[in-house]
Structure formats: structure tokens, C-alpha cells
Write a protein that holds these residues in place. Structure first.
Motif, short mmCIF file in Angstrom:
data_model
loop_
_atom_site.label_atom_id
_atom_site.label_comp_id
_atom_site.label_asym_id
_atom_site.label_seq_id
_atom_site.Cartn_x
_atom_site.Cartn_y
_atom_site.Cartn_z
N UNK A 36 0.86 -1.18 0.00
CA UNK A 36 0.00 0.00 0.00
C UNK A 36 0.90 1.23 0.00
N UNK A 37 0.76 2.03 -1.03
CA UNK A 37 1.55 3.25 -1.13
C UNK A 37 0.62 4.45 -1.13
N UNK A 38 1.04 5.47 -0.40
CA UNK A 38 0.24 6.68 -0.29
C UNK A 38 0.86 7.80 -1.12
N UNK A 39 0.03 8.65 -1.69
CA UNK A 39 0.57 9.85 -2.35
C UNK A 39 1.33 10.70 -1.34
N UNK A 40 2.25 11.49 -1.82
CA UNK A 40 3.15 12.28 -0.96
C UNK A 40 2.37 13.10 0.08
N UNK A 83 -0.60 -3.92 9.12
CA UNK A 83 -2.02 -3.86 9.44
C UNK A 83 -2.86 -3.43 8.23
N UNK A 84 -2.28 -2.63 7.37
CA UNK A 84 -2.99 -2.15 6.18
C UNK A 84 -3.64 -3.25 5.36
N UNK A 85 -2.94 -4.37 5.11
CA UNK A 85 -3.56 -5.44 4.33
C UNK A 85 -4.82 -6.02 4.98
N UNK A 86 -4.87 -6.04 6.31
CA UNK A 86 -6.08 -6.52 6.99
C UNK A 86 -7.28 -5.64 6.65
N UNK A 87 -7.07 -4.33 6.72
CA UNK A 87 -8.14 -3.38 6.42
C UNK A 87 -8.51 -3.47 4.94
N UNK A 88 -7.50 -3.52 4.09
CA UNK A 88 -7.72 -3.60 2.64
C UNK A 88 -8.51 -4.86 2.29
N UNK A 89 -8.08 -6.01 2.83
CA UNK A 89 -8.76 -7.27 2.53
C UNK A 89 -10.20 -7.27 3.02
N UNK A 90 -10.45 -6.67 4.19
CA UNK A 90 -11.81 -6.59 4.70
C UNK A 90 -12.66 -5.70 3.80
N UNK A 91 -12.09 -4.61 3.33
CA UNK A 91 -12.83 -3.72 2.43
C UNK A 91 -13.17 -4.43 1.12
N UNK A 92 -12.23 -5.21 0.60
CA UNK A 92 -12.49 -5.97 -0.63
C UNK A 92 -13.58 -7.01 -0.37
N UNK A 93 -13.52 -7.69 0.76
CA UNK A 93 -14.53 -8.68 1.11
C UNK A 93 -15.90 -8.03 1.24
#
Length: 90
Positions: free
Chosen positions: A3-7, A45-55
Motif C-alpha cells: 500500500x503506497x500513499x501519495x506524498x 495492518x494495512x492489508x487486513x483493512x484492505x482485505x476486509x474492504x475488498x470482502x
């Protein structure tokens, strides 16, 4: 996929972490440690939130697609019954 964020978003997130430390913890946190903490959170932790959002999105889309037939179904050959019904009302 990392997960990459804009500057600017990254800078805002670091500022938010620093504010949190200032208001809730006894020691403030500098730019470098806050950036490192943000990197850790995004990686760990970001992937947990991302995966839940996708689910959640998949479940919502699935329920919408499942209901398409019920929501959008049109009865075929409905012209004549409709016309006859209107004629009987006259």
C-alpha cells in the motif's frame, strides 16, 4: 501488493500520528519515527483493512447482482394483457 500513499497523504498521516502522540502519550514522536511507524502500519495492518474492504465490496456486489433478476425482470408478452385490462375498465 504494498500500500503506497501519495506524498501529501503520507505527510498528512505522519502529522496525524505526531498529533496523536502529543495528545495521548507522554513523549512526542519526530518525523522519522512517525514515518517508520506509518510504514509498519501500512505493511503489517494495512492489508487486513484492505482485505476486509475488498470482502465487504464483494459481498455487496454479490447481493446486488443476485437481486438483478428480481429488481429488473420484465414480463414478456405483456402488451396484450395490459391492453385487454384497460379495455375492460372502460
Amino acid at each position: 501488493m504494498p500500500i503506497e500513499l501519495p506524498r501529501q497523504t503520507r505527510a498528512d498521516a505522519i502529522a496525524s500520528l505526531q498529533r496523536y502522540f502529543e495528545e495521548n502519550l507522554p513523549e512526542p514522536i519526530g518525523d522519522l519515527p512517525a514515518g517508520m511507524l506509518l510504514d509498519y502500519i501500512l505493511q503489517e495492518i494495512g492489508p487486513l483493512v484492505y482485505n476486509q474492504a475488498i470482502s465487504d465490496a464483494q459481498a455487496r456486489l454479490s447481493s446486488v447482482v443476485t437481486d438483478l433478476t428480481g429488481d429488473l425482470y420484465e414480463k414478456p408478452f405483456a402488451y396484450w394483457p395490459t391492453i385487454e385490462s384497460k379495455r375492460k375498465r372502460r
